[in-house]
Design a protein around this motif. Structure first.
Motif, mmCIF file in Angstrom:
data_model
loop_
_atom_site.group_PDB
_atom_site.id
_atom_site.type_symbol
_atom_site.label_atom_id
_atom_site.label_comp_id
_atom_site.label_asym_id
_atom_site.label_seq_id
_atom_site.Cartn_x
_atom_site.Cartn_y
_atom_site.Cartn_z
ATOM 1 N N THR A 145 -5.121 0.332 11.883
ATOM 2 C CA THR A 145 -4.727 -0.294 10.666
ATOM 3 C C THR A 145 -4.822 0.656 9.514
ATOM 4 O O THR A 145 -3.816 0.748 8.749
ATOM 5 C CB THR A 145 -5.461 -1.549 10.345
ATOM 6 O OG1 THR A 145 -5.216 -2.372 11.275
ATOM 7 C CG2 THR A 145 -4.818 -2.280 9.085
ATOM 8 N N ALA A 193 -1.733 2.594 7.593
ATOM 9 C CA ALA A 193 -1.712 2.227 6.179
ATOM 10 C C ALA A 193 -1.661 3.571 5.311
ATOM 11 O O ALA A 193 -0.587 3.669 4.608
ATOM 12 C CB ALA A 193 -2.697 1.349 5.436
ATOM 13 N N CYS A 194 -2.538 4.395 5.536
ATOM 14 C CA CYS A 194 -2.468 5.931 4.980
ATOM 15 C C CYS A 194 -1.141 6.452 5.041
ATOM 16 O O CYS A 194 -0.629 6.956 4.183
ATOM 17 C CB CYS A 194 -3.780 6.322 5.179
ATOM 18 S SG CYS A 194 -5.317 5.763 4.760
ATOM 19 N N SER A 215 1.696 5.524 6.122
ATOM 20 C CA SER A 215 2.883 5.110 5.621
ATOM 21 C C SER A 215 2.938 5.275 4.060
ATOM 22 O O SER A 215 4.035 5.682 3.563
ATOM 23 C CB SER A 215 2.849 3.518 5.821
ATOM 24 O OG SER A 215 2.941 3.271 7.306
ATOM 25 N N PHE A 216 1.799 5.241 3.422
ATOM 26 C CA PHE A 216 1.871 5.172 1.908
ATOM 27 C C PHE A 216 1.963 6.691 1.611
ATOM 28 O O PHE A 216 2.774 7.025 0.848
ATOM 29 C CB PHE A 216 0.579 4.867 1.315
ATOM 30 C CG PHE A 216 0.635 4.778 -0.055
ATOM 31 C CD1 PHE A 216 1.472 3.854 -0.787
ATOM 32 C CD2 PHE A 216 -0.282 5.732 -0.934
ATOM 33 C CE1 PHE A 216 1.752 3.905 -2.261
ATOM 34 C CE2 PHE A 216 -0.346 5.430 -2.292
ATOM 35 C CZ PHE A 216 0.773 4.686 -2.942
#
Length: 315
Positions: free
Chosen positions: A200, A204-205, A207-208
């Protein structure tokens, strides 16, 4: 496979898994040869050719070390499966091999996460990166990962055992019938904290990071070309991570679940078992792919530094 009982569920299923006596020995042998050579070369480069070490270098060194330890667990497993589940060695060695297998696997996952999180800070929060991107913190993090993973995986030495079936000695990768329910609970906890949470955070990292890198700022320049290469590298890491680890963890979880419940028909359990055994090579393959990623990252950094030096000279 013969009778198997877990909790209130009793299975009398014959698994059609002769394929694994070819697939796993071949896959583990190939991964061992290439993984051993590539990670030895990577460690040599890190130790003798890269100075000074930066944070990413330190994490990559630990990743190469964990991958090397992982492939060192494979020869005995390859021999074991080539002999159709007949373990000719001692029970303590069975425990050690399984412990080394899982410890190195999850250390690799966490060091991959550290590398991605470090890049995330550098790209998205450069001010925080200057504060926390010190190699001292990377050393502390690396030591903590080794200590924590060894501690979390130590119950493997308790759960794993050998048993005798016909004329063969089985080196189980789960637990005995009496301890299987406890093992499933333990596996669920490790699954959540050592795979689901890292996955997760990594998604998240990355994708950002991709969002920040693809957001247009100035007209196309050499910097924007560098950003596109960074995006390709991030996408490559994501694809490798998901391909190697996700199918293995999903099928393993389903296998444990269907073994535990008392309603799973034999064909379903057989299919899940086959899927689980078939995805094991994917998890092993990561230890061969990581050194290639080191090379790509190292080459990208060298090219970027050369271009930066040329620009400074011209100015």
């Amino acid at each position: 496979m013969g009778d198997s009982k877990t909790g209130n569920a009793t299975y009398r299923c014959i698994f059609q898994e002769d394929f694994k006596y070819i697939l796993l020995p071949v896959a583990y042998s190939v991964v061992f040869v290439f993984g051993f050579i590539l990670n030895i070369i990577a460690l040599y480069i890190f130790i003798f050719q890269i100075r000074p070490w930066k944070v990413v270098t330190l994490f990559m060194f630990n990743l190469a070390l964990s991958d090397l330890l992982y492939v060192l667990s494979l020869p005995l497993l390859a021999y074991y499966y080539s002999k159709a589940n007949d373990w000719p060695f001692s029970e303590p060695l069975c425990k050690i091999v399984r412990f080394l297998f899982y410890t190195s696997l999850y250390c690799s996952i966490l060091f991959l996460l550290c590398i991605s999180f470090y890049r995330f800070l550098a790209v998205c929060y450069p001010i925080h990166f200057l504060q926390w991107g010190h190699i001292r913190y990377a050393r502390i993090t690396s030591i903590t990962i080794w200590v924590v993973i060894i501690g979390i995986q130590s119950p493997i030495l308790y759960f794993v055992s050998t048993s005798h079936m016909d004329d063969s000695t089985i080196c189980h990768d789960t637990a005995s019938i009496e301890l299987f329910d406890q093992f499933v609970v333990y596996n669920t906890v490790t699954l959540v904290f050592l795979f689901c949470v890292p996955l997760t955070v990594l998604l998240a990292c990355n994708s950002f990071m991709i969002y920040v890198l693809v957001t247009p700022t100035v007209p196309a320049t050499q910097a924007s070309k560098s950003k596109r290469k960074s995006v390709k590298m991030i996408m490559t890491v994501l694809v490798v991570f998901i391909t190697c680890f996700l199918p293995y963890h999903v099928t393993r979880t389903l296998y444990y679940y269907y073994r535990k419940v008392d309603t799973a028909p034999c064909p379903t359990l057989d299919a899940v078992n086959a899927a689980y055994k078939s995805t094991r090579p994917f998890a092993s393959l990561n230890s061969c792919i990581d050194p290639v990623l080191y090379f790509l990252v190292w080459r990208f950094r060298l090219v970027r530094n050369r271009r930066r030096n040329m620009t400074e000279r011209e100015s």
